[in-house]
Design a protein around this motif. Structure first.
Motif, PDB file in Angstrom:
ATOM      1  N   UNK A  94       0.811  -1.225   0.000  1.00 53.03           N
ATOM      2  CA  UNK A  94       0.000   0.000   0.000  1.00 53.03           C
ATOM      3  C   UNK A  94       0.845   1.276   0.000  1.00 53.03           C
ATOM      4  N   UNK A  95       2.023   1.229  -0.615  1.00 50.27           N
ATOM      5  CA  UNK A  95       2.900   2.395  -0.586  1.00 50.27           C
ATOM      6  C   UNK A  95       2.198   3.614  -1.171  1.00 50.27           C
ATOM      7  N   UNK A  96       2.398   4.750  -0.525  1.00 55.35           N
ATOM      8  CA  UNK A  96       1.680   5.957  -0.904  1.00 55.35           C
ATOM      9  C   UNK A  96       2.358   6.830  -1.926  1.00 55.35           C
ATOM     10  N   UNK A  97       3.596   6.485  -2.304  1.00 51.94           N
ATOM     11  CA  UNK A  97       4.302   7.322  -3.263  1.00 51.94           C
ATOM     12  C   UNK A  97       5.429   6.591  -3.941  1.00 51.94           C
ATOM     13  N   UNK A  98       5.804   7.093  -5.126  1.00 55.12           N
ATOM     14  CA  UNK A  98       6.900   6.543  -5.907  1.00 55.12           C
ATOM     15  C   UNK A  98       7.785   7.691  -6.369  1.00 55.12           C
ATOM     16  N   UNK A  99       9.093   7.528  -6.232  1.00 58.42           N
ATOM     17  CA  UNK A  99      10.051   8.479  -6.787  1.00 58.42           C
ATOM     18  C   UNK A  99      10.665   7.863  -8.036  1.00 58.42           C
ATOM     19  N   UNK A 100      10.759   8.651  -9.097  1.00 60.34           N
ATOM     20  CA  UNK A 100      11.264   8.176 -10.378  1.00 60.34           C
ATOM     21  C   UNK A 100      12.691   8.660 -10.622  1.00 60.34           C
ATOM     22  N   UNK A 101      13.426   7.847 -11.383  1.00 57.55           N
ATOM     23  CA  UNK A 101      14.799   8.160 -11.783  1.00 57.55           C
ATOM     24  C   UNK A 101      14.938   7.940 -13.284  1.00 57.55           C
TER      25      UNK A 101
END
Length: 393
Positions: A94-101
Protein backbone atom coordinates in the motif's frame (compact mmCIF):
# COMPACT_ATOMS: atom_id res chain seq x y z
CA UNK A 1 15.88 -6.35 -8.28
CA UNK A 2 18.45 -9.00 -7.48
CA UNK A 3 17.88 -12.51 -8.83
CA UNK A 4 17.69 -14.06 -5.37
CA UNK A 5 14.94 -11.56 -4.53
CA UNK A 6 13.01 -12.56 -7.61
CA UNK A 7 13.24 -16.22 -6.66
CA UNK A 8 12.10 -15.53 -3.11
CA UNK A 9 9.06 -13.67 -4.41
CA UNK A 10 8.30 -15.94 -7.36
CA UNK A 11 5.05 -17.32 -5.99
CA UNK A 12 3.85 -13.88 -4.87
CA UNK A 13 4.79 -12.20 -8.14
CA UNK A 14 2.96 -14.85 -10.14
CA UNK A 15 -0.25 -13.81 -8.40
CA UNK A 16 0.37 -10.21 -9.42
CA UNK A 17 0.58 -10.95 -13.16
CA UNK A 18 -3.17 -10.40 -13.24
CA UNK A 19 -2.63 -6.79 -12.19
CA UNK A 20 0.02 -6.27 -14.86
CA UNK A 21 -2.28 -7.59 -17.56
CA UNK A 22 -5.03 -5.29 -16.36
CA UNK A 23 -2.86 -2.21 -16.45
CA UNK A 24 -1.30 -2.93 -19.84
CA UNK A 25 -4.64 -3.75 -21.40
CA UNK A 26 -6.42 -0.93 -19.55
CA UNK A 27 -9.22 -3.41 -19.09
CA UNK A 28 -9.51 -3.21 -15.31
CA UNK A 29 -7.92 -1.59 -12.30
CA UNK A 30 -9.12 1.77 -11.06
CA UNK A 31 -9.43 3.49 -14.40
CA UNK A 32 -12.59 5.32 -13.40
CA UNK A 33 -11.12 6.46 -10.07
CA UNK A 34 -14.18 5.15 -8.24
CA UNK A 35 -12.04 3.77 -5.43
CA UNK A 36 -10.00 6.97 -4.97
CA UNK A 37 -10.83 10.05 -2.98
CA UNK A 38 -13.84 11.71 -4.52
CA UNK A 39 -14.93 8.32 -5.83
CA UNK A 40 -18.09 7.87 -7.85
CA UNK A 41 -20.91 10.37 -8.27
CA UNK A 42 -22.79 9.20 -5.18
CA UNK A 43 -19.69 9.53 -3.02
CA UNK A 44 -18.88 12.95 -4.43
CA UNK A 45 -22.41 14.18 -3.70
CA UNK A 46 -22.17 12.93 -0.11
CA UNK A 47 -18.74 14.46 0.42
CA UNK A 48 -19.87 17.92 -0.68
CA UNK A 49 -21.70 18.19 2.64
CA UNK A 50 -18.55 17.37 4.64
CA UNK A 51 -15.79 19.73 5.69
CA UNK A 52 -12.24 18.91 4.61
CA UNK A 53 -11.39 17.66 8.10
CA UNK A 54 -14.52 15.50 8.19
CA UNK A 55 -13.51 13.95 4.87
CA UNK A 56 -10.04 13.26 6.23
CA UNK A 57 -11.46 11.51 9.28
CA UNK A 58 -13.87 9.48 7.13
CA UNK A 59 -11.05 8.19 4.96
CA UNK A 60 -8.74 7.59 7.92
CA UNK A 61 -11.37 5.55 9.75
CA UNK A 62 -11.81 3.33 6.68
CA UNK A 63 -8.11 2.44 6.50
CA UNK A 64 -6.45 -0.62 7.99
CA UNK A 65 -3.19 -0.30 9.88
CA UNK A 66 -1.32 -1.81 6.94
CA UNK A 67 -2.84 0.76 4.58
CA UNK A 68 -1.89 3.59 6.91
CA UNK A 69 1.71 2.46 7.18
CA UNK A 70 1.97 2.20 3.41
CA UNK A 71 1.18 5.91 3.15
CA UNK A 72 4.27 6.62 5.27
CA UNK A 73 6.73 5.16 2.75
CA UNK A 74 7.75 6.43 -0.70
CA UNK A 75 9.67 3.96 -2.85
CA UNK A 76 11.60 3.68 -6.08
CA UNK A 77 10.62 1.08 -8.67
CA UNK A 78 12.46 -0.68 -11.48
CA UNK A 79 11.47 -0.52 -15.13
CA UNK A 80 9.83 1.89 -17.55
CA UNK A 81 6.40 0.24 -17.48
CA UNK A 82 4.30 -1.18 -14.65
CA UNK A 83 5.45 -4.77 -14.14
CA UNK A 84 4.74 -7.67 -11.84
CA UNK A 85 7.41 -6.64 -9.32
CA UNK A 86 6.36 -2.99 -9.01
CA UNK A 87 2.65 -3.80 -8.88
CA UNK A 88 3.26 -6.49 -6.29
CA UNK A 89 5.09 -3.99 -4.07
CA UNK A 90 2.39 -1.33 -4.38
CA UNK A 91 -0.53 -3.70 -3.95
CA UNK A 92 0.98 -5.75 -1.12
CA UNK A 93 2.34 -2.87 0.97
CA UNK A 94 0.00 0.00 0.00
CA UNK A 95 2.90 2.40 -0.59
CA UNK A 96 1.68 5.96 -0.90
CA UNK A 97 4.30 7.32 -3.26
CA UNK A 98 6.90 6.54 -5.91
CA UNK A 99 10.05 8.48 -6.79
CA UNK A 100 11.26 8.18 -10.38
CA UNK A 101 14.80 8.16 -11.78
CA UNK A 102 16.32 8.05 -15.26
CA UNK A 103 16.01 4.26 -15.13
CA UNK A 104 12.22 4.77 -15.26
CA UNK A 105 12.10 7.51 -17.89
CA UNK A 106 12.41 7.39 -21.68
CA UNK A 107 9.86 9.90 -22.96
CA UNK A 108 7.09 12.09 -21.65
CA UNK A 109 4.39 9.80 -23.06
CA UNK A 110 6.04 6.72 -21.55
CA UNK A 111 6.34 8.36 -18.11
CA UNK A 112 2.68 9.34 -18.27
CA UNK A 113 1.76 5.70 -18.99
CA UNK A 114 3.97 4.58 -16.11
CA UNK A 115 2.50 6.93 -13.51
CA UNK A 116 -1.05 6.20 -14.60
CA UNK A 117 -0.44 2.45 -14.64
CA UNK A 118 1.17 2.43 -11.21
CA UNK A 119 -1.58 4.57 -9.71
CA UNK A 120 -4.34 2.40 -11.18
CA UNK A 121 -2.56 -0.87 -10.49
CA UNK A 122 -2.02 0.03 -6.83
CA UNK A 123 -5.81 0.20 -6.48
CA UNK A 124 -5.69 2.23 -3.25
CA UNK A 125 -8.16 4.59 -1.59
CA UNK A 126 -5.80 7.52 -2.15
CA UNK A 127 -3.96 8.70 -5.26
CA UNK A 128 -0.21 8.43 -5.17
CA UNK A 129 2.56 10.95 -4.83
CA UNK A 130 4.88 10.70 -7.85
CA UNK A 131 8.14 12.52 -7.19
CA UNK A 132 11.28 13.55 -9.05
CA UNK A 133 14.53 15.39 -8.32
CA UNK A 134 14.52 18.08 -11.00
CA UNK A 135 16.68 20.75 -9.36
CA UNK A 136 18.57 22.05 -12.37
CA UNK A 137 22.29 22.04 -13.06
CA UNK A 138 23.87 18.71 -12.18
CA UNK A 139 20.71 17.16 -10.72
CA UNK A 140 18.18 16.65 -13.51
CA UNK A 141 16.28 13.71 -14.98
CA UNK A 142 15.58 12.72 -18.58
CA UNK A 143 17.58 15.70 -19.85
CA UNK A 144 17.28 14.55 -23.47
CA UNK A 145 13.47 14.79 -23.33
CA UNK A 146 12.92 17.60 -20.79
CA UNK A 147 14.39 21.09 -20.93
CA UNK A 148 16.44 21.17 -17.72
CA UNK A 149 16.26 24.34 -15.64
CA UNK A 150 19.47 26.29 -15.07
CA UNK A 151 21.44 25.49 -11.94
CA UNK A 152 20.50 27.35 -8.78
CA UNK A 153 23.96 28.92 -8.78
CA UNK A 154 23.32 30.35 -12.26
CA UNK A 155 19.91 31.67 -11.29
CA UNK A 156 21.30 32.99 -8.03
CA UNK A 157 24.05 34.86 -9.85
CA UNK A 158 21.41 36.63 -11.92
CA UNK A 159 19.41 37.51 -8.81
CA UNK A 160 16.24 37.63 -10.92
CA UNK A 161 13.39 36.27 -8.82
CA UNK A 162 10.97 36.33 -11.76
CA UNK A 163 13.30 34.07 -13.74
CA UNK A 164 13.39 31.66 -10.79
CA UNK A 165 9.59 31.76 -10.59
CA UNK A 166 9.16 31.21 -14.34
CA UNK A 167 11.57 28.25 -14.45
CA UNK A 168 9.86 26.62 -11.49
CA UNK A 169 6.46 27.11 -13.10
CA UNK A 170 7.69 25.73 -16.44
CA UNK A 171 9.38 22.75 -14.78
CA UNK A 172 6.34 22.03 -12.62
CA UNK A 173 4.01 22.15 -15.62
CA UNK A 174 6.23 19.72 -17.56
CA UNK A 175 6.26 17.30 -14.65
CA UNK A 176 2.52 17.55 -14.13
CA UNK A 177 1.88 16.60 -17.76
CA UNK A 178 3.67 13.31 -17.06
CA UNK A 179 1.69 12.59 -13.91
CA UNK A 180 4.49 13.71 -11.58
CA UNK A 181 3.05 15.81 -8.76
CA UNK A 182 6.07 16.36 -6.46
CA UNK A 183 9.40 17.97 -7.29
CA UNK A 184 12.08 17.58 -4.62
CA UNK A 185 13.29 21.14 -5.15
CA UNK A 186 14.26 23.88 -4.46
CA UNK A 187 17.51 23.37 -2.58
CA UNK A 188 17.59 26.03 0.14
CA UNK A 189 20.98 25.17 1.62
CA UNK A 190 23.05 28.25 2.31
CA UNK A 191 26.45 27.70 0.77
CA UNK A 192 29.77 28.29 2.47
CA UNK A 193 33.04 28.98 0.69
CA UNK A 194 33.90 25.29 1.04
CA UNK A 195 30.59 23.96 -0.23
CA UNK A 196 29.39 26.54 -2.78
CA UNK A 197 28.41 24.66 -5.90
CA UNK A 198 25.69 24.51 -8.52
CA UNK A 199 23.03 23.35 -6.05
CA UNK A 200 22.83 26.55 -4.00
CA UNK A 201 21.39 29.96 -4.84
CA UNK A 202 23.79 31.95 -2.70
CA UNK A 203 26.07 32.29 0.32
CA UNK A 204 23.64 34.91 1.63
CA UNK A 205 20.83 33.32 3.66
CA UNK A 206 18.27 36.03 2.95
CA UNK A 207 18.98 35.86 -0.78
CA UNK A 208 18.47 32.10 -0.69
CA UNK A 209 15.15 32.73 1.07
CA UNK A 210 14.05 35.35 -1.49
CA UNK A 211 14.77 33.11 -4.46
CA UNK A 212 13.36 30.00 -2.76
CA UNK A 213 10.11 31.88 -2.23
CA UNK A 214 10.02 32.72 -5.95
CA UNK A 215 10.52 29.05 -6.80
CA UNK A 216 7.79 28.06 -4.34
CA UNK A 217 5.35 30.45 -6.02
CA UNK A 218 6.26 29.00 -9.41
CA UNK A 219 5.58 25.42 -8.35
CA UNK A 220 2.32 26.47 -6.71
CA UNK A 221 1.24 28.21 -9.91
CA UNK A 222 1.98 24.97 -11.80
CA UNK A 223 -0.10 22.97 -9.32
CA UNK A 224 2.62 20.63 -8.05
CA UNK A 225 4.10 19.98 -4.63
CA UNK A 226 7.67 21.08 -3.98
CA UNK A 227 10.19 20.40 -1.23
CA UNK A 228 12.52 22.68 0.70
CA UNK A 229 15.73 20.76 1.31
CA UNK A 230 17.92 19.63 3.05
CA UNK A 231 16.73 20.58 6.54
CA UNK A 232 18.27 21.94 8.69
CA UNK A 233 20.89 22.75 6.05
CA UNK A 234 23.83 20.91 4.47
CA UNK A 235 25.74 23.93 3.19
CA UNK A 236 28.43 23.33 5.81
CA UNK A 237 28.74 19.60 5.10
CA UNK A 238 32.14 18.24 4.12
CA UNK A 239 31.15 14.64 3.35
CA UNK A 240 28.65 13.42 0.74
CA UNK A 241 25.73 11.77 2.59
CA UNK A 242 25.54 9.16 -0.16
CA UNK A 243 28.81 7.81 1.23
CA UNK A 244 28.89 8.56 4.96
CA UNK A 245 27.46 10.71 7.71
CA UNK A 246 28.88 14.20 8.21
CA UNK A 247 28.92 16.21 11.42
CA UNK A 248 28.10 19.92 11.31
CA UNK A 249 30.13 21.81 13.89
CA UNK A 250 27.90 24.83 14.35
CA UNK A 251 26.12 26.14 17.39
CA UNK A 252 22.35 26.40 17.40
CA UNK A 253 22.66 30.19 17.28
CA UNK A 254 24.82 29.89 14.16
CA UNK A 255 22.31 27.56 12.53
CA UNK A 256 19.44 29.91 13.37
CA UNK A 257 21.34 32.93 12.04
CA UNK A 258 22.24 31.30 8.70
CA UNK A 259 21.15 27.79 7.73
CA UNK A 260 17.59 28.05 9.05
CA UNK A 261 16.84 31.53 7.71
CA UNK A 262 15.39 30.30 4.37
CA UNK A 263 13.06 27.91 6.16
CA UNK A 264 11.80 30.52 8.61
CA UNK A 265 11.20 33.08 5.88
CA UNK A 266 9.47 30.70 3.46
CA UNK A 267 7.36 29.29 6.29
CA UNK A 268 6.27 32.83 7.20
CA UNK A 269 5.33 33.66 3.59
CA UNK A 270 3.44 30.40 3.09
CA UNK A 271 1.87 29.94 6.51
CA UNK A 272 -1.61 29.43 5.04
CA UNK A 273 -0.58 26.80 2.48
CA UNK A 274 1.87 24.50 4.26
CA UNK A 275 0.25 21.42 2.74
CA UNK A 276 1.43 22.61 -0.69
CA UNK A 277 4.97 21.54 0.07
CA UNK A 278 7.33 19.20 1.90
CA UNK A 279 10.39 19.73 4.01
CA UNK A 280 13.03 17.12 3.13
CA UNK A 281 15.32 16.31 6.06
CA UNK A 282 19.01 15.48 5.68
CA UNK A 283 21.00 12.64 7.24
CA UNK A 284 23.70 14.91 8.67
CA UNK A 285 24.56 15.02 12.36
CA UNK A 286 24.10 18.34 14.16
CA UNK A 287 25.64 17.88 17.65
CA UNK A 288 24.29 21.23 18.83
CA UNK A 289 20.79 19.81 18.27
CA UNK A 290 21.29 16.05 18.76
CA UNK A 291 24.69 14.46 19.36
CA UNK A 292 23.50 10.88 18.74
CA UNK A 293 21.19 10.84 15.71
CA UNK A 294 21.38 12.25 12.22
CA UNK A 295 18.60 14.72 11.42
CA UNK A 296 16.39 12.20 9.59
CA UNK A 297 16.29 10.02 12.71
CA UNK A 298 16.23 12.81 15.29
CA UNK A 299 13.22 13.72 17.42
CA UNK A 300 15.06 16.85 18.53
CA UNK A 301 15.48 18.03 14.92
CA UNK A 302 12.17 17.04 13.31
CA UNK A 303 9.76 17.40 16.22
CA UNK A 304 11.59 19.68 18.65
CA UNK A 305 13.03 22.16 16.14
CA UNK A 306 11.01 21.87 12.92
CA UNK A 307 7.56 21.24 14.38
CA UNK A 308 7.61 22.85 17.82
CA UNK A 309 10.11 25.68 17.56
CA UNK A 310 9.70 26.73 13.91
CA UNK A 311 5.99 25.88 13.86
CA UNK A 312 5.98 23.91 10.60
CA UNK A 313 2.73 21.95 10.09
CA UNK A 314 3.25 20.50 6.63
CA UNK A 315 4.70 17.21 5.39
CA UNK A 316 8.14 16.02 6.47
CA UNK A 317 9.98 13.54 4.24
CA UNK A 318 13.39 12.00 4.90
CA UNK A 319 16.21 11.87 2.41
CA UNK A 320 16.84 8.43 0.86
CA UNK A 321 17.45 5.87 3.61
CA UNK A 322 19.73 3.86 1.31
CA UNK A 323 22.46 6.51 1.53
CA UNK A 324 25.65 5.47 3.26
CA UNK A 325 25.10 8.03 6.01
CA UNK A 326 22.24 5.83 7.25
CA UNK A 327 22.66 2.29 6.02
CA UNK A 328 26.29 2.08 7.21
CA UNK A 329 25.01 2.48 10.77
CA UNK A 330 21.49 1.03 10.93
CA UNK A 331 19.41 -1.82 9.56
CA UNK A 332 16.49 -1.04 7.28
CA UNK A 333 14.16 -2.63 9.80
CA UNK A 334 15.29 0.03 12.28
CA UNK A 335 15.36 3.22 10.23
CA UNK A 336 11.72 3.49 9.17
CA UNK A 337 10.38 3.06 12.68
CA UNK A 338 13.00 5.39 14.12
CA UNK A 339 12.24 8.10 11.54
CA UNK A 340 8.48 7.93 12.09
CA UNK A 341 8.88 7.93 15.86
CA UNK A 342 11.14 10.98 15.53
CA UNK A 343 8.52 12.91 13.55
CA UNK A 344 8.84 12.13 9.85
CA UNK A 345 5.64 11.72 7.85
CA UNK A 346 7.18 9.90 4.88
CA UNK A 347 10.29 7.71 4.72
CA UNK A 348 12.06 7.71 1.35
CA UNK A 349 13.64 4.43 0.10
CA UNK A 350 14.71 4.78 -3.51
CA UNK A 351 16.19 1.61 -4.98
CA UNK A 352 16.02 -1.94 -3.65
CA UNK A 353 12.67 -3.67 -3.15
CA UNK A 354 14.09 -5.70 -0.27
CA UNK A 355 15.05 -2.54 1.59
CA UNK A 356 11.65 -0.97 0.93
CA UNK A 357 9.85 -3.98 2.33
CA UNK A 358 12.15 -4.02 5.37
CA UNK A 359 11.42 -0.36 6.13
CA UNK A 360 7.67 -1.01 5.90
CA UNK A 361 7.83 -4.13 8.05
CA UNK A 362 10.00 -2.36 10.62
CA UNK A 363 7.33 0.30 11.10
CA UNK A 364 4.54 -2.29 11.25
CA UNK A 365 6.40 -4.43 13.78
CA UNK A 366 7.16 -1.38 15.95
CA UNK A 367 3.45 -0.54 16.09
CA UNK A 368 2.50 -4.13 16.91
CA UNK A 369 5.10 -4.19 19.71
CA UNK A 370 3.69 -0.97 21.13
CA UNK A 371 6.90 1.00 20.49
CA UNK A 372 4.98 3.37 18.21
CA UNK A 373 1.40 4.23 19.08
CA UNK A 374 -1.17 4.01 16.30
CA UNK A 375 -2.13 7.57 17.22
CA UNK A 376 1.33 8.64 16.05
CA UNK A 377 0.74 6.87 12.72
CA UNK A 378 -2.66 8.55 12.40
CA UNK A 379 -1.08 11.97 12.97
CA UNK A 380 1.05 11.66 9.84
CA UNK A 381 -1.60 9.90 7.76
CA UNK A 382 -4.05 12.75 8.49
CA UNK A 383 -1.59 15.24 7.01
CA UNK A 384 -1.01 13.04 3.97
CA UNK A 385 -4.72 12.49 3.32
CA UNK A 386 -5.45 16.19 3.67
CA UNK A 387 -2.65 17.14 1.28
CA UNK A 388 -3.91 14.63 -1.28
CA UNK A 389 -7.52 15.75 -0.85
CA UNK A 390 -6.56 19.37 -1.39
CA UNK A 391 -4.19 18.96 -4.31
CA UNK A 392 -4.52 15.58 -6.06
CA UNK A 393 -7.85 15.66 -7.85
Amino acid sequence: MKMKRQKNHASKIFAMIFFLICVVAMGCGNESGANKIGGNEANRAEEKSLSIDERVEKILSSMTLTEKIGQLVMIGVQGTEPNADSLYMLHQFHFGGVILFDRNMESAAQVRRLTRGLDEGADEKLPMFFALDEEGGDVVRMSDALTPPPSEAELGARGDSEAVHDWAKKTGASLKEMGINVNFAPVVDVATDASFDTRSYSRDAHEVARLADAAARGYEDAGVFYALKHFPGIGRGAVDSHREISSIDATKDELMAQDLVPYREVFARHASDELNYFVLVSHLLYPALDDENGASLSHAVMTGLLRNELGYRGLIVTDDMEMGAVQNHHTFREVGAKAIEAGADIVLVCHEYEHEEDVYMGILDAVKRGEIKEERIDESVRRIIKAKLLHLK
